[in-house]
Every structure is written in C-alpha cells, then in structure tokens.
Design an enzyme around this catalytic site. Structure first.
Site, short mmCIF file in Angstrom:
data_model
loop_
_atom_site.label_atom_id
_atom_site.label_comp_id
_atom_site.label_asym_id
_atom_site.label_seq_id
_atom_site.Cartn_x
_atom_site.Cartn_y
_atom_site.Cartn_z
N LYS A 130 3.94 -9.39 3.13
CA LYS A 130 2.55 -8.95 3.24
C LYS A 130 1.71 -9.77 2.27
O LYS A 130 1.32 -9.31 1.19
CB LYS A 130 2.45 -7.44 2.95
CG LYS A 130 1.21 -6.80 3.54
CD LYS A 130 1.32 -5.29 3.55
CE LYS A 130 0.16 -4.67 4.30
NZ LYS A 130 0.23 -3.20 4.34
N THR A 136 0.85 -1.19 0.00
CA THR A 136 0.00 0.00 0.00
C THR A 136 0.89 1.24 0.00
O THR A 136 1.71 1.40 0.90
CB THR A 136 -0.92 0.00 1.23
OG1 THR A 136 -1.60 -1.27 1.33
CG2 THR A 136 -1.96 1.10 1.13
N GLU A 143 3.30 -6.36 16.67
CA GLU A 143 3.00 -5.14 15.95
C GLU A 143 1.62 -4.66 16.37
O GLU A 143 1.08 -5.11 17.38
CB GLU A 143 3.04 -5.39 14.43
CG GLU A 143 2.11 -6.50 13.96
CD GLU A 143 2.40 -6.98 12.55
OE1 GLU A 143 3.45 -6.61 12.00
OE2 GLU A 143 1.56 -7.73 12.01
#
Length: 275
Positions: A141, A29, A174
């Site tokens: 990812k 992204t 995270e």
C-alpha cells in the site's frame, strides 16, 4: 482529526518531504475499537513489507507500535492512519541523501456508513479506469494512489457505493477501497494480486479463516463475467470489515448481476468484527 509527526502532535510537514514530492512511502489504516488498534501485528507486517520493497531506512518498530497504542488509548471507536514517508530530500529522485523516515499518524472518527452497509449491502459499478500492472509494487500500500483518486471521483459522480476495478488486461483486481471475494457453492474465489492491487489486512484474515473452514478457497485470474455466475459476492477492508454486495452493474445496457445469499457474509462477519 488529530495528527502526530515523528511522535509529536503537529499538523505541518516540510515541503521537501518525499511524500509530498513523489508519494515516496507507504501507509496502513487501522480500525480502533475499545481503545485497541485492531489486527496491529498484521498492520505492522504490512508496513515492514512496504519499507523493505521501497528500500526505505530501517525503523524502530517497537517504538512505532508503542506510539500507536498510546495514541489510541483514549479512543473508543475510530480510524488510525499510519503513513511512513522516506523523509526529507532534495529535488531529484535519488534516495542517497535521505536520513530517516517521517512517521505520520492521524486519528479520525469511524465511517458510520459501514454499519449501515453491513446490514443493507452495497451496489458496485464497473470502473472505466483500470489499474496499471506492476508486479514489483503489487500488494503493498504505497502512497501513489492516483488511480484510486480517479476511481473514487467516478464513484461519486455515478452515485454508487463502490466500483469494480480491473487491470489493464481486463482481469479482476479489487474495488476502489476494498478487496473482493465471490462464492459458488462451497468454492470461494478472490483475485490473484501478484500483478497489481493491494493485499488488504482483512483479505489476509479472511484467507486464513477460509483455509480452516469447509470452504475451498482459490486465488484466481478471472474476467469480471465470473461474477455473473456467483451465488454471493462480498467486499472487505480493515474498517468495513466485511460487506455483502447486492448487485453489480458491469455493463450499461445490460441487467445488473444480483445476489440474494449472505451465507459467506454471515459466516465471516462475526469472526472479522471481533477484536
């Protein structure tokens, strides 16, 4: 939002695409500012690592870069999501019959809440949903984001900004959509992501910045209680790009851990906002 599939403006994907069947692919992204895809080389490297790890067919990376630049050239501020699926295939798991990857791009507006959160900070709560340990897929990812979907549901129900996420051993990993750093004096720490989690683009940039600064950076395996003694906590991703944490509610019946200092945030933010 505007969508492109394999270079053509389109909103329809074949039902036998493996992204639909299995979440078989990876994505990144990208923040768009002044018609530029910010940190594009790092995003391409992230996609290349994902493609290599997942044994996906080779891509024409230069063609993809040029397509990305073409798509964002009319966008002053926005978000470009780039998805690479393995492509179409049969019902089963075998990848032997896949021919070429599917490239999906879509452009959307920039999340305005990040501008406010950079000024006011955010609150975190401990997620009851852990992240599974898988060293092979750690860092990339990939399209399998069910853990994040469930964590996001918890965040929305709890009416907080973000969640602190642990692995199945109870170690810090995270947040739902961001990486995390904390500071104690001149020592800065971030979770070791060799077992699970996403190696974010902004995390990479911050690590590079800190290694050239007078801060001492360590990637560590720690339980969440390490944050109780921190002077400062920040979260980051490629869109935020850096946001200060005001407090963390780690235990329901205990006081929240609160943070006043923004020393690290003020050091990093100008460097991370700059295209």
């Amino acid at each position: 939002m505007t969508y492109w599939i394999n270079g053509n403006q389109c909103e329809h994907l074949p039902v036998n695409d493996r992204a639909v069947q299995f979440g078989d692919g990876c994505f990144t992204t990208i923040r768009v500012e002044q018609r530029q895809p910010i940190l594009l080389p790092l995003h391409i490297k992230r996609l290349q690592k994902g493609v290599e790890k997942l044994f996906m067919p080779a891509l024409d990376w230069l063609q993809l870069e040029n397509h990305i630049k073409q798509v964002v050239k009319g966008c002053e501020s926005g978000v470009l999501k780039v998805i690479l699926s393995r492509g179409t295939g049969n019902r089963g798991y075998s990848i032997a019959d896949t021919i070429e990857p599917t490239q999906i791009l879509f452009l959307s507006s920039y999340p305005e809440q990040y501008i406010t959160q950079r000024q006011k900070g955010v609150s975190l709560v401990l997620s009851p949903i852990p992240m599974g340990i898988n060293p092979y897929l750690a860092g990339i990812k990939h399209l399998n984001r069910l853990e994040q979907i469930l964590i996001k549901r918890f965040i929305e129900q709890s009416q907080v900004d973000e969640a602190l996420v642990l692995d199945s051993d109870g170690l810090l990993v995270e947040c739902c959509t961001a990486n995390i750093f904390w500071r104690k004096g001149k020592n800065v720490y971030t979770p070791d992501l060799s077992q699970c989690g996403v190696e974010g683009i902004m995390r990479q940039k911050i690590i590079e910045l800190l290694t050239k600064s007078d801060y001492n950076l360590s990637c560590v395996m720690r339980y969440p209680e390490a944050l109780a003694h921190a002077d400062e906590v920040i979260i980051c991703n490629s869109l935020m790009p850096v946001i200060p944490v005001c407090q963390i509610q780690a235990h329901k019946n205990q006081p929240a851990w609160k943070y006043q200092s923004r020393e690290l945030h003020e050091y990093l933010l100008p460097k991370c906002l700059t295209p």
